[in-house]
Design a protein around this motif. Structure first.
Motif, PDB file in Angstrom:
ATOM      1  N   UNK A  75     -47.113   9.293 -27.238  1.00 22.73           N
ATOM      2  CA  UNK A  75     -46.120   8.381 -26.689  1.00 22.73           C
ATOM      3  C   UNK A  75     -46.866   7.135 -26.225  1.00 22.73           C
ATOM      4  N   UNK A  76     -46.386   5.995 -26.667  1.00 18.85           N
ATOM      5  CA  UNK A  76     -46.975   4.715 -26.310  1.00 18.85           C
ATOM      6  C   UNK A  76     -46.233   4.156 -25.105  1.00 18.85           C
ATOM      7  N   UNK A  77     -46.948   4.002 -23.994  1.00 11.39           N
ATOM      8  CA  UNK A  77     -46.364   3.370 -22.807  1.00 11.39           C
ATOM      9  C   UNK A  77     -47.213   2.138 -22.493  1.00 11.39           C
ATOM     10  N   UNK A  78     -46.762   1.247 -21.621  1.00  8.48           N
ATOM     11  CA  UNK A  78     -47.422  -0.051 -21.490  1.00  8.48           C
ATOM     12  C   UNK A  78     -48.955  -0.051 -21.417  1.00  8.48           C
ATOM     13  N   UNK A  79     -49.570   0.709 -20.543  1.00  3.79           N
ATOM     14  CA  UNK A  79     -51.028   0.649 -20.401  1.00  3.79           C
ATOM     15  C   UNK A  79     -51.741   1.875 -20.973  1.00  3.79           C
ATOM     16  N   UNK A  80     -50.979   2.878 -21.379  1.00  3.02           N
ATOM     17  CA  UNK A  80     -51.570   4.135 -21.833  1.00  3.02           C
ATOM     18  C   UNK A  80     -50.942   4.602 -23.147  1.00  3.02           C
ATOM     19  N   UNK A  81     -51.668   5.460 -23.819  1.00  2.00           N
ATOM     20  CA  UNK A  81     -51.098   6.239 -24.925  1.00  2.00           C
ATOM     21  C   UNK A  81     -51.266   7.695 -24.484  1.00  2.00           C
ATOM     22  N   UNK A  82     -50.173   8.425 -24.447  1.00  2.00           N
ATOM     23  CA  UNK A  82     -50.191   9.814 -24.013  1.00  2.00           C
ATOM     24  C   UNK A  82     -50.231  10.689 -25.261  1.00  2.00           C
ATOM     25  N   UNK A  83     -51.263  11.522 -25.358  1.00  2.00           N
ATOM     26  CA  UNK A  83     -51.420  12.412 -26.498  1.00  2.00           C
ATOM     27  C   UNK A  83     -51.030  13.827 -26.110  1.00  2.00           C
ATOM     28  N   UNK A  84     -50.218  14.440 -26.945  1.00  2.00           N
ATOM     29  CA  UNK A  84     -49.868  15.843 -26.785  1.00  2.00           C
ATOM     30  C   UNK A  84     -50.710  16.613 -27.796  1.00  2.00           C
ATOM     31  N   UNK A  85     -51.425  17.598 -27.320  1.00  2.00           N
ATOM     32  CA  UNK A  85     -52.382  18.287 -28.180  1.00  2.00           C
ATOM     33  C   UNK A  85     -52.135  19.780 -28.222  1.00  2.00           C
ATOM     34  N   UNK A  86     -52.609  20.382 -29.304  1.00  2.00           N
ATOM     35  CA  UNK A  86     -52.579  21.829 -29.461  1.00  2.00           C
ATOM     36  C   UNK A  86     -54.018  22.301 -29.575  1.00  2.00           C
ATOM     37  N   UNK A  87     -54.493  23.085 -28.597  1.00  2.00           N
ATOM     38  CA  UNK A  87     -55.851  23.611 -28.708  1.00  2.00           C
ATOM     39  C   UNK A  87     -55.981  24.508 -29.937  1.00  2.00           C
ATOM     40  N   UNK A  88     -57.064  24.341 -30.667  1.00  3.14           N
ATOM     41  CA  UNK A  88     -57.325  25.147 -31.857  1.00  3.14           C
ATOM     42  C   UNK A  88     -58.392  26.195 -31.555  1.00  3.14           C
ATOM     43  N   UNK A  89     -59.455  25.774 -30.892  1.00  4.24           N
ATOM     44  CA  UNK A  89     -60.536  26.682 -30.518  1.00  4.24           C
ATOM     45  C   UNK A  89     -61.059  26.321 -29.140  1.00  4.24           C
ATOM     46  N   UNK A  90     -61.486  27.340 -28.412  1.00  9.13           N
ATOM     47  CA  UNK A  90     -62.129  27.156 -27.111  1.00  9.13           C
ATOM     48  C   UNK A  90     -63.507  27.777 -27.187  1.00  9.13           C
ATOM     49  N   UNK A  91     -64.491  27.033 -26.710  1.00 13.92           N
ATOM     50  CA  UNK A  91     -65.881  27.479 -26.726  1.00 13.92           C
ATOM     51  C   UNK A  91     -66.361  27.608 -25.286  1.00 13.92           C
ATOM     52  N   UNK A  92     -67.008  28.716 -24.965  1.00  8.01           N
ATOM     53  CA  UNK A  92     -67.490  28.972 -23.613  1.00  8.01           C
ATOM     54  C   UNK A  92     -68.974  29.305 -23.640  1.00  8.01           C
ATOM     55  N   UNK A  93     -69.694  28.809 -22.616  1.00  8.31           N
ATOM     56  CA  UNK A  93     -71.120  29.076 -22.472  1.00  8.31           C
ATOM     57  C   UNK A  93     -71.371  30.071 -21.341  1.00  8.31           C
ATOM     58  N   UNK A  94     -71.439  31.325 -21.635  1.00  4.77           N
ATOM     59  CA  UNK A  94     -71.839  32.375 -20.688  1.00  4.77           C
ATOM     60  C   UNK A  94     -71.170  32.265 -19.320  1.00  4.77           C
ATOM     61  N   UNK A  95     -69.870  32.142 -19.328  1.00  3.55           N
ATOM     62  CA  UNK A  95     -69.127  32.003 -18.079  1.00  3.55           C
ATOM     63  C   UNK A  95     -68.072  33.088 -17.933  1.00  3.55           C
ATOM     64  N   UNK A  96     -68.169  34.110 -18.765  1.00  4.20           N
ATOM     65  CA  UNK A  96     -67.167  35.171 -18.734  1.00  4.20           C
ATOM     66  C   UNK A  96     -67.610  36.315 -17.826  1.00  4.20           C
ATOM     67  N   UNK A  97     -66.657  36.879 -17.129  1.00  2.31           N
ATOM     68  CA  UNK A  97     -66.839  38.115 -16.389  1.00  2.31           C
ATOM     69  C   UNK A  97     -65.691  39.014 -16.811  1.00  2.31           C
ATOM     70  N   UNK A  98     -66.007  40.183 -17.320  1.00  2.00           N
ATOM     71  CA  UNK A  98     -64.987  41.105 -17.831  1.00  2.00           C
ATOM     72  C   UNK A  98     -64.084  40.430 -18.858  1.00  2.00           C
ATOM     73  N   UNK A  99     -64.677  39.646 -19.733  1.00  2.00           N
ATOM     74  CA  UNK A  99     -63.975  38.951 -20.818  1.00  2.00           C
ATOM     75  C   UNK A  99     -62.986  37.887 -20.343  1.00  2.00           C
ATOM     76  N   UNK A 100     -63.149  37.406 -19.114  1.00  2.00           N
ATOM     77  CA  UNK A 100     -62.282  36.361 -18.571  1.00  2.00           C
ATOM     78  C   UNK A 100     -63.154  35.230 -18.027  1.00  2.00           C
ATOM     79  N   UNK A 101     -62.645  33.998 -18.116  1.00  2.00           N
ATOM     80  CA  UNK A 101     -63.373  32.863 -17.572  1.00  2.00           C
ATOM     81  C   UNK A 101     -63.536  33.042 -16.061  1.00  2.00           C
ATOM     82  N   UNK A 102     -64.766  32.923 -15.597  1.00  2.40           N
ATOM     83  CA  UNK A 102     -65.109  33.065 -14.187  1.00  2.40           C
ATOM     84  C   UNK A 102     -65.378  31.664 -13.623  1.00  2.40           C
ATOM     85  N   UNK A 103     -64.428  31.130 -12.854  1.00  2.00           N
ATOM     86  CA  UNK A 103     -64.552  29.765 -12.337  1.00  2.00           C
ATOM     87  C   UNK A 103     -65.773  29.581 -11.443  1.00  2.00           C
TER      88      UNK A 103
END
Length: 141
Positions: A75-103
């Motif tokens: 969507x084109x608005x005066x000062x910005x363009x807003x992009x709607x995206x669909x994630x295809x892949x997520x990559x994580x670097x050793x941040x999982x605990x019990x197969x879940x992202x550990x913040x």
């Protein structure tokens, strides 16, 4: 995305973008790439990058979480363009605990535009989908 940002050109050409969640130890480099423009500086030398399946947008190799996304609409608005995206892949670097992202392992940078500050997460203080059962006036579940 602010229209004057250089990365908008690549996003529109490739119809892909990446979302990278840097950790607190990356704040100096992360802030630096926000200060300079890709139109005048080669940002690819700041972080080591990699490409995923889409090949259209680089991701930061050392970021705890990186996502490659297809742009599905904008969507084109005066000062910005807003992009709607669909994630295809997520990559994580050793941040999982019990197969879940550990913040606690991610240690994400939280950007607060109004104050111009970076923040960090605090500790967990309650369990989701559980603490609400303590509500005294709740109908029976």
């Amino acid at each position: 995305m602010v229209k004057k940002r250089y990365s908008i050109k690549g996003t529109k050409e490739n119809m892909t973008l990446s979302i990278n969640i840097p950790s607190q130890d990356m704040v100096v480099k992360t802030d630096f790439i926000g200060i300079i423009s890709g139109a005048n500086h080669d940002k690819s030398k700041v972080f080591e990058s990699f490409y995923g399946e889409l090949k259209g947008a680089p991701m930061i190799k050392d970021a705890p979480i990186s996502m490659e996304c297809n742009v599905v609409n904008s969507i084109d608005i005066p000062k910005h363009e807003v992009f709607f995206v669909q994630p295809v892949n997520t990559y994580c670097n050793e941040i999982l605990t019990n197969n879940k992202i550990d913040l606690a392992k991610v240690k994400p940078i939280l950007f607060d535009m109004p104050s111009g500050k970076y923040w960090q997460l605090g500790k967990a203080f309650a369990d989701c989908w559980s603490i609400g059962k303590e509500y005294k006036n709740a109908p029976s579940l």
